[in-house]
Design an enzyme around this catalytic site. Structure first.
Site, PDB file in Angstrom:
ATOM      1  N   PHE A 123       0.819  -1.224   0.000  1.00  0.00           N
ATOM      2  CA  PHE A 123       0.000   0.000   0.000  1.00  0.00           C
ATOM      3  C   PHE A 123       0.846   1.265   0.000  1.00  0.00           C
ATOM      4  CE2 PHE A 123      -2.092  -3.107   2.929  1.00  0.00           C
ATOM      5  CZ  PHE A 123      -2.806  -3.727   1.919  1.00  0.00           C
ATOM      6  N   ASP A 125      -2.593 -10.605   8.457  1.00  0.00           N
ATOM      7  CA  ASP A 125      -1.336 -10.576   7.716  1.00  0.00           C
ATOM      8  C   ASP A 125      -0.156 -10.695   8.677  1.00  0.00           C
ATOM      9  OD1 ASP A 125       0.182 -10.467   5.459  1.00  0.00           O
ATOM     10  OD2 ASP A 125       0.147  -8.283   5.281  1.00  0.00           O
TER      11      ASP A 125
HETATM   12  N1  LIG Z   1       7.057   1.447  13.043  1.00  0.00           N
HETATM   13  C1  LIG Z   1       8.088   0.974  12.366  1.00  0.00           C
HETATM   14  N2  LIG Z   1       9.330   1.145  12.828  1.00  0.00           N
HETATM   15  C2  LIG Z   1      10.398   0.664  12.145  1.00  0.00           C
HETATM   16  N3  LIG Z   1      10.288  -0.014  10.977  1.00  0.00           N
HETATM   17  C3  LIG Z   1       9.073  -0.240  10.474  1.00  0.00           C
HETATM   18  C4  LIG Z   1       7.909   0.251  11.125  1.00  0.00           C
HETATM   19  N4  LIG Z   1       6.828  -0.133  10.400  1.00  0.00           N
HETATM   20  C5  LIG Z   1       7.298  -0.812   9.360  1.00  0.00           C
HETATM   21  N5  LIG Z   1       8.636  -0.880   9.363  1.00  0.00           N
HETATM   22  C6  LIG Z   1       9.516  -1.527   8.381  1.00  0.00           C
HETATM   23  O1  LIG Z   1       8.931  -1.411   7.103  1.00  0.00           O
HETATM   24  C7  LIG Z   1       8.700  -2.708   6.549  1.00  0.00           C
HETATM   25  C8  LIG Z   1       7.507  -2.687   5.637  1.00  0.00           C
HETATM   26  O2  LIG Z   1       6.354  -2.487   6.384  1.00  0.00           O
HETATM   27  P1  LIG Z   1       4.903  -2.526   5.727  1.00  0.00           P
HETATM   28  O3  LIG Z   1       3.991  -2.710   6.840  1.00  0.00           O
HETATM   29  O4  LIG Z   1       4.659  -1.398   4.856  1.00  0.00           O
HETATM   30  O5  LIG Z   1       5.024  -3.664   4.694  1.00  0.00           O
HETATM   31  P2  LIG Z   1       4.651  -5.189   4.680  1.00  0.00           P
HETATM   32  O6  LIG Z   1       3.895  -5.570   5.907  1.00  0.00           O
HETATM   33  O7  LIG Z   1       5.908  -5.936   4.365  1.00  0.00           O
HETATM   34  O8  LIG Z   1       3.726  -5.256   3.413  1.00  0.00           O
HETATM   35  P3  LIG Z   1       2.157  -5.218   3.313  1.00  0.00           P
HETATM   36  O9  LIG Z   1       1.728  -3.940   3.979  1.00  0.00           O
HETATM   37  O10 LIG Z   1       1.931  -5.259   1.849  1.00  0.00           O
HETATM   38  O11 LIG Z   1       1.661  -6.436   4.018  1.00  0.00           O
HETATM   39  C9  LIG Z   1       8.569  -3.625   7.766  1.00  0.00           C
HETATM   40  O12 LIG Z   1       8.862  -4.962   7.442  1.00  0.00           O
HETATM   41  C10 LIG Z   1       9.614  -3.012   8.703  1.00  0.00           C
HETATM   42  O13 LIG Z   1      10.890  -3.462   8.394  1.00  0.00           O
END
Ligand SMILES: Nc1ncnc2c1ncn2[C@@H]1O[C@H](COP(=O)(O)OP(=O)(O)OP(=O)(O)O)[C@@H](O)[C@H]1O
Length: 423
Positions: A169, A280
């Site tokens: 997203f 997820d």
């Molecule tokens: N609050 C946070 N602090 C530090 N790093 C973060 C944080 N949130 C996310 N991340 C980093 O960003 C990455 C991607 O997060 P995001 O939630 O966008 O993607 P995803 O879960 O891999 O994909 P999707 O949202 O499609 O399921 C995480 O795996 C993490 O490494």
């Protein structure tokens, strides 16, 4: 009748240094408060002699008020101190002074049923004001009304920031918000334009911001115009996916500690005032704290974007979500909180084995073989305590009813930990 014995003189000190000036200021403030208290006290005692003495030194005391906006005339009106009230009115007391509730002295006198006082105040122009009176004034609540979750985009500083992750997203950025390091999820421009998404986003964010738990990533706020951005606490130790990639299989006690953290976070999400199903749960969505604990991240919003865009998991398969997906989700069957228990089993497996479940298959194929053919990863490691093995097998049961709730999982983990430590 109480008589004033001595009223201290004010001896103004000429300040020489900032420190001396501060001391003098504090002294004057205290002196002023003392005088006000005494003035009120003598009003309460109906002691016009003492009131006169104080007024001679400081005429402004006649209309001075306390922290709740009440003047000495309010005090007289409330306690029916007629002599003092007459004296104060003669010396310029505001007959319609309003306290913090909007009440005038007449309103107090009327409520207390002091007829003579009511007449005295009316003769001097007193009006019934406030909650007991006719003209009710709206009292502004002390809490600022604009205290909500909306973040002004101009307050987000990306100048020293960087992309730290990419999801389906949008991107996750490290940025600063009012000087504090934060993680900002920038929602894709294409999604930020959709009116129904914006509406759902606002509703969902309102809910997410109410969540508070040590094992759940804390949301701080969001922007509500394009691009939509979600601001959350920044966890600098990274995610479990990268951690496992670097460390491989984890020691059993670390596995149990992480598993307990995940279970606690999930109990909070599943059993709160409104049940949040993650849908997820995967190592990338588990963020590490520097003290070796874990927080659950990236819940809530996925359902908005996925349901609004009819974006299927096929499109986002490369993110790896498939590998942790419960059979009922894969088969588009009705599902409940137990989908997260299935994903939890896969994560437990990965922490112990040091490799992703069914890693020999592509994510979509892995999910398919688990959902359609009933395949499950092989428990190969020698490190498993027997009960942990049993727990994983229960959690990835095909029938969701056979999977335990996170509350039961936590109890089981605590038992395993106790036994493991006492070996
Ligand atoms: N609050 C946070 N602090 C530090 N790093 C973060 C944080 N949130 C996310 N991340 C980093 O960003 C990455 C991607 O997060 P995001 O939630 O966008 O993607 P995803 O879960 O891999 O994909 P999707 O949202 O499609 O399921 C995480 O795996 C993490 O490494």
């Amino acid at each position: 009748m109480l008589m004033e014995s001595s009223i201290p003189d004010q001896n103004p000190v000429v300040p020489k240094t900032p420190r001396e000036a501060a001391v003098t200021k504090a002294h004057e403030k205290k002196h002023r408060m003392d005088c006000t208290s005494r003035f009120f006290w003598y009003a309460r005692q109906d002691n016009t002699y003492a009131l006169r003495q104080l007024l001679q030194k400081d005429p402004s005391l006649v209309n001075t008020y306390g922290y709740d906006g009440r003047t000495s005339l309010h005090v007289c009106a409330f306690y029916n101190c007629l002599a003092a009230a007459t004296f104060l009115l003669r010396h310029g007391a505001h007959v319609n002074a309003q306290d913090r509730w909007g009440n005038s002295p007449l309103s107090d006198a009327q409520t207390e049923g002091h007829k003579e006082m009511v007449n005295l105040l009316k003769e001097n122009g007193g009006q019934l004001l406030g909650s007991h009176g006719i003209k009710i004034r709206t009292i502004v609540p002390p809490v600022p009304q604009n205290c909500d979750w909306r973040v002004d985009p101009s307050e987000l500083d990306f100048s020293k920031g960087m992309v730290i992750g990419k999801g389906s997203f949008g991107e996750i950025w490290k940025a600063t918000w009012r000087g504090t390091p934060v993680a900002v999820k920038k929602i894709l421009a294409s999604l930020s334009e959709d009116e129904s998404i914006i509406k759902h986003f606002k509703e969902e964010v309102e809910l997410l911001l109410k969540l508070r738990h040590p094992n759940v990533v804390q949301f701080l706020g969001a922007t509500t115009s394009k691009p939509l951005m979600l601001v959350m606490e920044f966890l600098k130790a990274g995610d479990l996916h990268s951690f496992l990639k670097e460390k491989g299989a984890l020691p059993i006690l670390t596995v149990i500690r992480f598993a307990k953290d995940i279970a606690r976070g999930m109990i909070y999400l599943h059993h709160g005032s409104c049940c949040i199903i993650h849908r997820d749960l995967k190592p990338r969505n588990l963020l590490l704290l520097e003290n070796n604990h874990v927080k659950v991240a990236d819940f809530g919003l996925s359902k908005i974007f996925r349901s609004n865009t009819r974006q299927s998991y096929i499109l986002t398969g490369e993110t790896g979500s498939y590998r942790y997906m419960a059979p009922e989700v894969f088969c588009h069957k009705p599902y409940d909180t137990k989908v997260d228990v299935f994903s939890f089993a896969m994560i437990l497996y990965q922490m112990i084995e040091g490799e992703s479940p069914l890693r020999e298959l592509a994510p979509y194929e892995a999910a398919k073989s688990m959902a359609i053919e009933g395949c499950r990863p092989k428990l190969k490691s020698k490190a498993y305590p027997q009960q942990l093995k049993e727990l994983i097998i229960k959690c990835w049961s095909r029938t969701k009813e056979k999977r335990p709730y996170f509350k039961e999982i936590l109890t089981i983990l605590e038992g395993i930990e106790l036994e493991y430590r006492s070996r």
